[in-house]
Design a protein around this motif. Structure first.
Motif, PDB file in Angstrom:
ATOM      1  N   ASP A  98       0.857  -1.209  -0.044  1.00 17.00           N
ATOM      2  CA  ASP A  98      -0.075   0.011  -0.280  1.00 17.00           C
ATOM      3  C   ASP A  98       0.807   1.411  -0.030  1.00 17.00           C
ATOM      4  OD1 ASP A  98      -1.481   2.105   0.572  1.00 17.00           O
ATOM      5  OD2 ASP A  98      -2.446   1.435   2.239  1.00 17.00           O
TER       6      ASP A  98
ATOM      7  N   SER B 155      -5.081  10.658  -3.536  1.00 12.47           N
ATOM      8  CA  SER B 155      -5.771  11.453  -2.659  1.00 12.47           C
ATOM      9  C   SER B 155      -4.612  12.446  -1.979  1.00 12.47           C
ATOM     10  CB  SER B 155      -6.456  11.192  -1.569  1.00 12.47           C
ATOM     11  OG  SER B 155      -7.247  10.036  -2.100  1.00 12.47           O
ATOM     12  N   LYS B 156      -3.320  12.152  -1.962  1.00 13.50           N
ATOM     13  CA  LYS B 156      -2.452  12.563  -1.131  1.00 13.50           C
ATOM     14  C   LYS B 156      -1.695  13.432  -2.067  1.00 13.50           C
ATOM     15  CE  LYS B 156      -3.177   9.725   2.513  1.00 13.50           C
ATOM     16  NZ  LYS B 156      -3.156   8.296   3.210  1.00 13.50           N
TER      17      LYS B 156
HETATM   18  C1  PLP Z   1      -4.454   7.530   3.411  1.00 12.25           C
HETATM   19  C2  PLP Z   1      -4.213   6.010   3.553  1.00 12.25           C
HETATM   20  C3  PLP Z   1      -5.035   5.216   2.596  1.00 12.25           C
HETATM   21  C4  PLP Z   1      -6.377   5.696   2.123  1.00 12.25           C
HETATM   22  O1  PLP Z   1      -6.320   6.542   0.954  1.00 12.25           O
HETATM   23  P1  PLP Z   1      -7.553   7.583   0.613  1.00 12.25           P
HETATM   24  O2  PLP Z   1      -7.129   7.810  -0.841  1.00 12.25           O
HETATM   25  O3  PLP Z   1      -7.165   8.923   1.598  1.00 12.25           O
HETATM   26  O4  PLP Z   1      -8.775   6.783   0.879  1.00 12.25           O
HETATM   27  C5  PLP Z   1      -4.682   4.026   2.560  1.00 12.25           C
HETATM   28  N1  PLP Z   1      -3.542   3.482   2.970  1.00 12.25           N
HETATM   29  C6  PLP Z   1      -2.761   4.385   3.683  1.00 12.25           C
HETATM   30  C7  PLP Z   1      -1.578   3.718   4.214  1.00 12.25           C
HETATM   31  C8  PLP Z   1      -2.965   5.490   3.862  1.00 12.25           C
HETATM   32  O5  PLP Z   1      -2.221   6.481   4.620  1.00 12.25           O
END
Ligand code: PLP
Length: 405
Positions: free
Chosen positions: A219, A252-253
């Motif tokens: 992830d 999203s980040k």
């Molecule tokens: C923020 C995050 C997510 C979720 O991502 P979103 O696009 O905000 O739903 C999944 N895994 C990790 C490790 C994260 O930090």
């Protein structure tokens, strides 16, 4: 007017729970931002320098992304109108997935509404009751939920511990599953751990997983746009192309918009299209989101200086915080925790920083261990040196006042 006044509230226990959280300094009020998502914004009516955004590269307000979103909205409207499998797949969605596949050097990708739904969608979709999932103990909540939704057996390995992972795999091979040997084993880890900013030992994990014929899933939410060439992620950072079966990324980040994606083989994508529940049963992204993500890829590919600036700021700020005498943990990324122990300390430090014009959110139990409460800071490529120095000065003043340094 209370329209429910003639009825006892069957949810009254929730009020008791809230009071309990407040008594333990574990209640987190929502901060409300009235400016844009930028290093300088307005939070709860107060001008602040923000250290709590995941907008690592400033793309959330980048003119190229904004223009792309506006153009797509004018041309195609504001909503996609359906789930992907019915009438909600637009050319833009497929274009983004092709671009992401090229960017990530994989056969195919599939986008989801968020990184959360990507994780909670893919894990139960590709595992069943004769399988085993082995997960790092500090993996993100969306992975944990995905594992909970799966019928597979589950095991946890100690954080970033390759030998610990090997032990779990060895024991599982010896004992097997409830119906004999496990059919498939899936090893899952965060690429960058979101609360500590440390990086998974991916080469070791791949090596052990290969020995036990397990699939590997990473992830890369906090690595997307941050680690690897042009922000391609952890696999690229470690030179492990072709050895990680499933990469989850977020849009999203650092990418600055919204969404998640799964990257891997064509048959992985094809299977998820048939079976992944958030993909099948929840509406696809509106055109503006997809177009802005495509524009973000242009920036990642064409303006890598942004990522260099992010890392320069990271080195400067980390050295500054550590120089003040704070416990900044083991981070190797732009996420730098300032670990202060109790939830009360974290809350007080965050409050004081806010008064000094620095927004840095406290992170407390259950997001982190009860005695590891912290302020989590994240710098971006767009913070100026002066802004970061002002933040360090505020940390110095607040830390001394509260006797944390
Ligand atoms: C923020 C995050 C997510 C979720 O991502 P979103 O696009 O905000 O739903 C999944 N895994 C990790 C490790 C994260 O930090």
């Amino acid at each position: 007017m209370n329209t429910m006044s003639d009825r006892t509230d069957p949810l009254a226990y929730l009020g008791d729970e809230i009071a309990d959280l407040k008594a333990k300094a574990l209640y987190r009020p929502l901060r409300v931002m009235s400016g844009p998502q930028a290093p300088r914004t307005v939070m709860d009516g107060r001008p602040v320098i923000s250290l709590s955004s995941n907008n690592y590269l400033g793309l959330a307000t980048h003119p190229h992304l904004v223009e792309a979103a506006l153009r797509a909205t004018r041309d195609l409207g504001v909503g996609s109108g359906a789930v992907r499998t019915i009438a909600g797949t637009m050319e833009l969605h497929e274009e983004l997935e092709r671009r992401l596949a090229i960017f990530k050097h994989v056969e195919a990708t599939l986008t989801f509404q968020s990184g959360f739904t990507a994780n909670s969608g893919v894990i139960p979709t590709i595992t069943g009751e004769r399988d085993l999932i082995v997960s790092d103990e500090l993996n993100h909540a969306s992975i944990i939920d995905g594992v909970r939704l799966s019928k597979a057996s589950r095991a946890v390995f100690p954080h970033r511990d390759v030998d610990g992972l090997e032990k779990v795999l060895r024991e599982s091979r010896a004992t097997g599953g409830p119906q004999g040997a496990y059919e498939h084993v899936l090893v899952i880890t965060d690429g960058v751990f979101s609360m500590d900013g440390d990086i998974a030992p991916l080469a070791g994990i791949c090596e052990v997983a290969e020995r036990y014929e397990a699939a590997v899933m990473i992830d890369d939410a906090h690595a997307s746009g941050v680690l690897g060439r042009n922000g391609r992620g952890t696999v690229d950072h470690f030179g492990l192309h072709g050895r990680v079966d499933i990469q989850v990324g977020t849009l999203s980040k650092a990418v600055g918009v919204l969404g998640g994606y799964v990257a891997g083989r064509q048959h992985l994508r094809d299977y998820l299209v048939q079976r992944a529940r958030p993909f099948l049963f929840s509406t696809s992204h509106p055109p503006a989101v997809v177009a802005a993500c495509l524009a973000a890829l242009d920036i990642l590919e064409g303006d890598p200086e942004r990522i260099e600036r992010l890392w320069e700021n990271t080195r400067f700020f980390k050295a500054g915080l550590a120089g003040l005498g704070f416990d900044t943990g083991v981070s190797e990324t732009p996420i730098t925790p300032v670990i202060v122990g109790s939830s009360e300390n974290a809350g007080r430090l965050s409050e004081r920083l806010m008064e000094l014009g620095v927004f840095a959110q406290a992170v407390v139990y259950p997001t982190v261990a009860l005695d590891r409460a912290r302020i989590r800071t994240i710098v971006s490529s767009e913070h100026t040196r002066d802004e970061l120095q002002a933040c360090l000065d505020a940390f110095a003043a607040a830390g001394r006042e509260l006797r944390l340094i």
